[in-house]
Scaffold this motif. Sequence first.
Motif, PDB file in Angstrom:
ATOM      1  N   TYR A 343     -37.616 -39.089 -39.196  1.00  0.00           N
ATOM      2  CA  TYR A 343     -38.705 -38.126 -38.639  1.00  0.00           C
ATOM      3  C   TYR A 343     -38.699 -37.858 -37.209  1.00  0.00           C
ATOM      4  O   TYR A 343     -38.696 -36.755 -36.655  1.00  0.00           O
ATOM      5  CB  TYR A 343     -40.129 -38.587 -39.239  1.00  0.00           C
ATOM      6  CG  TYR A 343     -41.100 -37.794 -38.883  1.00  0.00           C
ATOM      7  CD1 TYR A 343     -41.333 -36.829 -39.370  1.00  0.00           C
ATOM      8  CD2 TYR A 343     -41.826 -38.197 -37.517  1.00  0.00           C
ATOM      9  CE1 TYR A 343     -42.489 -35.863 -38.852  1.00  0.00           C
ATOM     10  CE2 TYR A 343     -42.834 -37.255 -37.076  1.00  0.00           C
ATOM     11  CZ  TYR A 343     -43.035 -36.199 -37.890  1.00  0.00           C
ATOM     12  OH  TYR A 343     -43.988 -35.117 -37.344  1.00  0.00           O
ATOM     13  N   TYR A 344     -38.944 -39.110 -36.503  1.00  0.00           N
ATOM     14  CA  TYR A 344     -38.715 -39.158 -35.064  1.00  0.00           C
ATOM     15  C   TYR A 344     -37.319 -38.570 -34.184  1.00  0.00           C
ATOM     16  O   TYR A 344     -37.554 -38.132 -33.296  1.00  0.00           O
ATOM     17  CB  TYR A 344     -39.400 -40.327 -34.432  1.00  0.00           C
ATOM     18  CG  TYR A 344     -40.755 -40.606 -34.677  1.00  0.00           C
ATOM     19  CD1 TYR A 344     -41.723 -39.728 -34.070  1.00  0.00           C
ATOM     20  CD2 TYR A 344     -41.182 -41.473 -35.630  1.00  0.00           C
ATOM     21  CE1 TYR A 344     -43.162 -40.032 -34.462  1.00  0.00           C
ATOM     22  CE2 TYR A 344     -42.644 -41.811 -36.125  1.00  0.00           C
ATOM     23  CZ  TYR A 344     -43.462 -40.947 -35.460  1.00  0.00           C
ATOM     24  OH  TYR A 344     -44.634 -41.065 -35.665  1.00  0.00           O
ATOM     25  N   VAL A 347     -38.066 -35.053 -33.091  1.00  0.00           N
ATOM     26  CA  VAL A 347     -39.463 -35.200 -32.193  1.00  0.00           C
ATOM     27  C   VAL A 347     -38.603 -35.115 -30.906  1.00  0.00           C
ATOM     28  O   VAL A 347     -38.267 -36.295 -30.511  1.00  0.00           O
ATOM     29  CB  VAL A 347     -40.587 -35.971 -32.497  1.00  0.00           C
ATOM     30  CG1 VAL A 347     -41.623 -35.832 -31.380  1.00  0.00           C
ATOM     31  CG2 VAL A 347     -41.235 -35.836 -33.779  1.00  0.00           C
ATOM     32  N   ALA A 350     -39.203 -38.685 -28.313  1.00  0.00           N
ATOM     33  CA  ALA A 350     -39.745 -39.747 -29.078  1.00  0.00           C
ATOM     34  C   ALA A 350     -38.889 -41.003 -29.031  1.00  0.00           C
ATOM     35  O   ALA A 350     -37.587 -40.820 -28.990  1.00  0.00           O
ATOM     36  CB  ALA A 350     -39.833 -39.478 -30.636  1.00  0.00           C
ATOM     37  N   ASN A 352     -38.641 -45.508 -30.089  1.00  0.00           N
ATOM     38  CA  ASN A 352     -39.448 -46.530 -30.919  1.00  0.00           C
ATOM     39  C   ASN A 352     -39.626 -47.577 -29.900  1.00  0.00           C
ATOM     40  O   ASN A 352     -38.841 -48.444 -29.615  1.00  0.00           O
ATOM     41  CB  ASN A 352     -38.434 -46.971 -31.845  1.00  0.00           C
ATOM     42  CG  ASN A 352     -38.998 -47.896 -32.966  1.00  0.00           C
ATOM     43  OD1 ASN A 352     -40.250 -48.052 -32.665  1.00  0.00           O
ATOM     44  ND2 ASN A 352     -38.393 -48.517 -33.917  1.00  0.00           N
ATOM     45  N   TYR A 360     -43.385 -46.160 -32.523  1.00  0.00           N
ATOM     46  CA  TYR A 360     -42.926 -44.838 -31.927  1.00  0.00           C
ATOM     47  C   TYR A 360     -43.782 -44.127 -31.305  1.00  0.00           C
ATOM     48  O   TYR A 360     -45.153 -43.944 -31.719  1.00  0.00           O
ATOM     49  CB  TYR A 360     -42.371 -43.792 -33.107  1.00  0.00           C
ATOM     50  CG  TYR A 360     -41.050 -44.242 -33.540  1.00  0.00           C
ATOM     51  CD1 TYR A 360     -39.794 -43.488 -33.019  1.00  0.00           C
ATOM     52  CD2 TYR A 360     -40.620 -44.860 -34.834  1.00  0.00           C
ATOM     53  CE1 TYR A 360     -38.651 -43.705 -33.564  1.00  0.00           C
ATOM     54  CE2 TYR A 360     -39.148 -44.850 -35.128  1.00  0.00           C
ATOM     55  CZ  TYR A 360     -38.363 -44.185 -34.522  1.00  0.00           C
ATOM     56  OH  TYR A 360     -36.893 -44.422 -34.630  1.00  0.00           O
ATOM     57  N   PHE A 362     -44.133 -40.681 -28.250  1.00  0.00           N
ATOM     58  CA  PHE A 362     -43.709 -39.405 -27.940  1.00  0.00           C
ATOM     59  C   PHE A 362     -44.465 -38.643 -26.829  1.00  0.00           C
ATOM     60  O   PHE A 362     -45.617 -38.913 -26.570  1.00  0.00           O
ATOM     61  CB  PHE A 362     -43.378 -38.667 -29.272  1.00  0.00           C
ATOM     62  CG  PHE A 362     -44.517 -38.465 -29.820  1.00  0.00           C
ATOM     63  CD1 PHE A 362     -45.541 -37.478 -29.588  1.00  0.00           C
ATOM     64  CD2 PHE A 362     -44.715 -39.207 -30.939  1.00  0.00           C
ATOM     65  CE1 PHE A 362     -46.783 -37.500 -30.342  1.00  0.00           C
ATOM     66  CE2 PHE A 362     -46.044 -39.218 -31.754  1.00  0.00           C
ATOM     67  CZ  PHE A 362     -47.002 -38.242 -31.565  1.00  0.00           C
ATOM     68  N   LEU A 368     -44.942 -31.520 -33.052  1.00  0.00           N
ATOM     69  CA  LEU A 368     -44.369 -32.627 -34.323  1.00  0.00           C
ATOM     70  C   LEU A 368     -44.304 -31.437 -35.589  1.00  0.00           C
ATOM     71  O   LEU A 368     -45.219 -30.862 -35.948  1.00  0.00           O
ATOM     72  CB  LEU A 368     -45.553 -33.761 -34.524  1.00  0.00           C
ATOM     73  CG  LEU A 368     -45.536 -34.957 -33.586  1.00  0.00           C
ATOM     74  CD1 LEU A 368     -45.517 -34.602 -32.192  1.00  0.00           C
ATOM     75  CD2 LEU A 368     -46.522 -35.953 -34.166  1.00  0.00           C
ATOM     76  N   GLY A 405     -47.545 -42.444 -32.732  1.00  0.00           N
ATOM     77  CA  GLY A 405     -47.303 -41.620 -33.978  1.00  0.00           C
ATOM     78  C   GLY A 405     -48.040 -42.227 -35.270  1.00  0.00           C
ATOM     79  O   GLY A 405     -48.307 -43.350 -35.168  1.00  0.00           O
ATOM     80  N   GLN A 408     -45.286 -44.679 -39.021  1.00  0.00           N
ATOM     81  CA  GLN A 408     -44.391 -45.697 -38.204  1.00  0.00           C
ATOM     82  C   GLN A 408     -43.621 -46.547 -39.413  1.00  0.00           C
ATOM     83  O   GLN A 408     -43.840 -46.222 -40.664  1.00  0.00           O
ATOM     84  CB  GLN A 408     -45.594 -46.760 -37.583  1.00  0.00           C
ATOM     85  CG  GLN A 408     -46.387 -46.067 -36.373  1.00  0.00           C
ATOM     86  CD  GLN A 408     -45.388 -46.013 -35.314  1.00  0.00           C
ATOM     87  OE1 GLN A 408     -44.248 -46.357 -35.257  1.00  0.00           O
ATOM     88  NE2 GLN A 408     -45.854 -45.117 -34.351  1.00  0.00           N
TER      89      GLN A 408
END
Length: 445
Positions: A343-344, A347, A350, A352, A360, A362, A368, A405, A408
């Motif tokens: 997912y990230y 973005v 972004a 972690n 995460y 961003f 998003l 976010g 997670q």
Amino acid sequence: MKVTNTAAAIAAYVLCCRDLVSAGPVQKRGVLDPLFEITTLGGMTFKISQVPNKKFYGQRKGRGSMAIARAYSKYGAAISDDLLSTIEEILKELGLLGNDGAGNNTTADPQGEVAAVPQMFDSEYLCPVEIGTPPQTLNLDFDTGSSDLWVFSSETPSIQVMGQDAWDIEQSSTAKLQTGESWAISYGDGSSSSGNVYLDKVSVGGVTVQNQAVESASNVSVSFTQRPDTDGLLGLAFGSINTVKPTQQKTFFENAVSDLASPLFTANLRKAEPGNYNFGFIDTTEFTGQITFVPVNSSSGFWQFTSEGYSIAGSSAVSAPHEAIADTGTTLLLLPQEIADAYYSQVQGAVNDVSGAGGYVFPCSASLPDYTAMIGSHQAVIPGDFINFAPVDGDTFEDATTCFGGIQASPANFPLAIYGDIFLKAQFVVFHGGNNELGFANKPL
């Protein structure tokens, strides 16, 4: 309150500060349920509407770090030293964690905490429950991720009561002590709550159970002591994980289900506005399209289901089967690490930030994408703006540059994803105790 080490001080605090929404007046109603081809006229139904709780004490900054730490602690997962250090710095900056001069960390009185706007980080929902004769009304957290009905009471040490309403056992003529029975819940931060067990009359929305197990707290963990408006929990998972020993007790829903018009309840949580729970009926005005029902695996005591995969930003579906829990008592949507990573990756900017924010983050200016969970034939869409959970480096989204976010990674070595409020606020969900199923439908957002 004095605690003896940094980890304990932080872990005690991270469970206590959540935005609260309490329930308003209830309404009984009977409806024709076309999904099950029965007319719900012979049993009870009720709606609990949520309203903002104006007495919430909490902080804006660090909400993301707190939320992921709470979720990990609830399920007994370790909170990393890096995340504990991050939370320590946040609490010190907010003036909520200090030092008593003897090397012991201390947490501040919650009356000194900065009030947050409930709609910004709506993550907990309280509902009025009447206990005893005459009835005493307590505001309880309805939690589909646990199975105990426990409350602050006249047996709770006064030092552990900080604004909560407590059940006065001696004032209830129907309270019956269950000699030899006790309960205890342990949390991932090492804290616990425990006490005695009574049978008493419990009413929710006009539905009454005459001999419901009410677990009276003779010891309350700091994580709950510092939540002044939460008078206890009403668990809505399965009784197999109830903690009363030696005799496990049924949940309120399990005891009340025979009096309901249909053996189910629904959760219609909302983003930035009041939502509701309905018991005994399905309100067809609260969702769009059809409800997709999937089997529940209750062997672990949770409302566990299978998600077959996902898509991001409306792209082709990716097969990624995983087991998950529908949990109204968890704020975030915690997914397998590889799905969160996928997912990230979509973005811009972004990262972690495990050693900093705890997950995460961003740029708050980032757009998003929507996340879609594949559940049976249902495509459960969570809009991207729902996934922008909280600011990291400011009190509001307007003055922050980095955001945390709502999606997670679930705890390492924990076998289940946790579909918490980030997911539930975007879906209409039916918890069907009769068929042992979960139903999912999209709804107006």
